[in-house]
Design a protein around this motif. Structure first.
Motif, mmCIF file in Angstrom:
data_model
loop_
_atom_site.group_PDB
_atom_site.id
_atom_site.type_symbol
_atom_site.label_atom_id
_atom_site.label_comp_id
_atom_site.label_asym_id
_atom_site.label_seq_id
_atom_site.Cartn_x
_atom_site.Cartn_y
_atom_site.Cartn_z
ATOM 1 N N MET A 1 0.838 -1.163 0.000
ATOM 2 C CA MET A 1 0.000 0.000 0.000
ATOM 3 C C MET A 1 0.893 1.239 0.000
ATOM 4 O O MET A 1 1.839 1.320 0.769
ATOM 5 N N THR A 2 0.579 2.167 -0.860
ATOM 6 C CA THR A 2 1.393 3.364 -0.948
ATOM 7 C C THR A 2 1.129 4.289 0.228
ATOM 8 O O THR A 2 0.099 4.201 0.896
ATOM 9 N N ARG A 3 2.080 5.180 0.467
ATOM 10 C CA ARG A 3 1.939 6.109 1.593
ATOM 11 C C ARG A 3 0.749 7.041 1.413
ATOM 12 O O ARG A 3 0.075 7.377 2.376
ATOM 13 N N THR A 4 0.498 7.449 0.186
ATOM 14 C CA THR A 4 -0.624 8.364 -0.036
ATOM 15 C C THR A 4 -1.959 7.673 0.213
ATOM 16 O O THR A 4 -2.862 8.266 0.794
ATOM 17 N N LYS A 5 -2.070 6.419 -0.199
ATOM 18 C CA LYS A 5 -3.312 5.680 0.040
ATOM 19 C C LYS A 5 -3.496 5.402 1.527
ATOM 20 O O LYS A 5 -4.598 5.514 2.061
ATOM 21 N N ARG A 6 -2.405 5.076 2.214
ATOM 22 C CA ARG A 6 -2.490 4.816 3.646
ATOM 23 C C ARG A 6 -2.829 6.096 4.412
ATOM 24 O O ARG A 6 -3.544 6.056 5.405
ATOM 25 N N ALA A 7 -2.346 7.229 3.935
ATOM 26 C CA ALA A 7 -2.639 8.503 4.596
ATOM 27 C C ALA A 7 -4.117 8.868 4.481
ATOM 28 O O ALA A 7 -4.645 9.583 5.326
ATOM 29 N N LYS A 8 -4.794 8.356 3.464
ATOM 30 C CA LYS A 8 -6.210 8.644 3.270
ATOM 31 C C LYS A 8 -7.129 7.740 4.094
ATOM 32 O O LYS A 8 -8.324 8.006 4.188
ATOM 33 N N MET A 9 -6.602 6.685 4.674
ATOM 34 C CA MET A 9 -7.420 5.764 5.471
ATOM 35 C C MET A 9 -7.922 6.469 6.729
ATOM 36 O O MET A 9 -7.173 7.198 7.365
ATOM 37 N N PRO A 10 -9.184 6.241 7.101
ATOM 38 C CA PRO A 10 -9.714 6.898 8.301
ATOM 39 C C PRO A 10 -9.099 6.313 9.570
ATOM 40 O O PRO A 10 -8.992 5.097 9.716
ATOM 41 N N LEU A 11 -8.692 7.185 10.486
ATOM 42 C CA LEU A 11 -8.098 6.747 11.747
ATOM 43 C C LEU A 11 -9.132 6.621 12.849
ATOM 44 O O LEU A 11 -8.930 5.865 13.802
ATOM 45 N N GLY A 16 -22.746 7.144 17.300
ATOM 46 C CA GLY A 16 -23.594 7.553 18.417
ATOM 47 C C GLY A 16 -22.947 8.593 19.309
ATOM 48 O O GLY A 16 -23.153 8.578 20.521
ATOM 49 N N GLY A 17 -22.157 9.455 18.747
ATOM 50 C CA GLY A 17 -21.504 10.500 19.529
ATOM 51 C C GLY A 17 -20.234 10.063 20.234
ATOM 52 O O GLY A 17 -19.626 10.837 20.950
ATOM 53 N N VAL A 18 -19.822 8.818 20.044
ATOM 54 C CA VAL A 18 -18.606 8.297 20.681
ATOM 55 C C VAL A 18 -17.577 8.005 19.597
ATOM 56 O O VAL A 18 -17.901 7.394 18.574
ATOM 57 N N GLU A 19 -16.351 8.434 19.824
ATOM 58 C CA GLU A 19 -15.269 8.210 18.855
ATOM 59 C C GLU A 19 -14.589 6.868 19.126
ATOM 60 O O GLU A 19 -14.339 6.513 20.282
ATOM 61 N N TYR A 20 -14.299 6.142 18.079
ATOM 62 C CA TYR A 20 -13.584 4.873 18.155
ATOM 63 C C TYR A 20 -12.425 4.909 17.165
ATOM 64 O O TYR A 20 -12.507 5.567 16.136
ATOM 65 N N TYR A 21 -11.374 4.165 17.472
ATOM 66 C CA TYR A 21 -10.271 4.008 16.534
ATOM 67 C C TYR A 21 -10.629 2.931 15.520
ATOM 68 O O TYR A 21 -11.226 1.916 15.855
ATOM 69 N N THR A 22 -10.213 3.142 14.287
ATOM 70 C CA THR A 22 -10.316 2.095 13.281
ATOM 71 C C THR A 22 -9.046 1.246 13.347
ATOM 72 O O THR A 22 -8.156 1.505 14.160
ATOM 73 N N LYS A 65 -11.303 4.169 22.317
ATOM 74 C CA LYS A 65 -10.270 5.203 22.325
ATOM 75 C C LYS A 65 -9.309 5.010 23.494
ATOM 76 O O LYS A 65 -8.127 5.312 23.393
ATOM 77 N N ASP A 66 -9.834 4.504 24.605
ATOM 78 C CA ASP A 66 -9.002 4.219 25.774
ATOM 79 C C ASP A 66 -8.354 2.854 25.549
ATOM 80 O O ASP A 66 -9.014 1.817 25.620
ATOM 81 N N LEU A 67 -7.070 2.840 25.261
ATOM 82 C CA LEU A 67 -6.386 1.603 24.886
ATOM 83 C C LEU A 67 -5.855 0.814 26.085
ATOM 84 O O LEU A 67 -5.106 -0.143 25.885
ATOM 85 N N THR A 68 -6.246 1.154 27.306
ATOM 86 C CA THR A 68 -5.750 0.401 28.462
ATOM 87 C C THR A 68 -6.239 -1.042 28.434
ATOM 88 O O THR A 68 -5.502 -1.951 28.808
#
Length: 95
Positions: A1-11, A16-22, A65-68
């Motif tokens: 995977m190229t750097r530009t394509k990887r940079a476009k991936m959602p993090l 429901g108003g809560v953020e999660y990591y992909t 989001k809390d990676l503990t």
């Protein structure tokens, strides 16, 4: 995977108003085995197969989001090689 394509991936993904990591977001957050490296997506998928704390929504793997919880699971996990080696020793020595 190229750097530009990887940079476009959602993090991150908002549900429901809560953020999660992909998958890509966790790869950016978790350090790799060598200094200065990051966890690879293939290694993270192996962790998912072993049962790391995550869930799937609309075909995407999402992590808190809390990676503990993830880090505590990572410290307590036993890789398949180690489990198979312990079983082999049990059979050999009868323990």
């Amino acid at each position: 995977m190229t750097r530009t394509k990887r940079a476009k991936m959602p993090l991150e993904k908002k549900l429901g108003g809560v953020e999660y990591y992909t998958l890509w977001g966790v790869c950016e957050q978790v350090p790799g085995r060598t200094a200065g490296s990051r966890l690879s997506p293939n290694q993270l998928l192996k962790y998912v197969k072993e049962g790391c704390p995550c869930f799937e929504h609309a075909g995407m793997l999402l992590f808190e989001k809390d990676l503990t919880g993830f880090y505590s699971w990572l410290r307590q996990r036993k890789p398949e090689r180690q489990i198979k080696a312990q079983e082999r020793l049990r059979r050999i020595y009868g323990r």
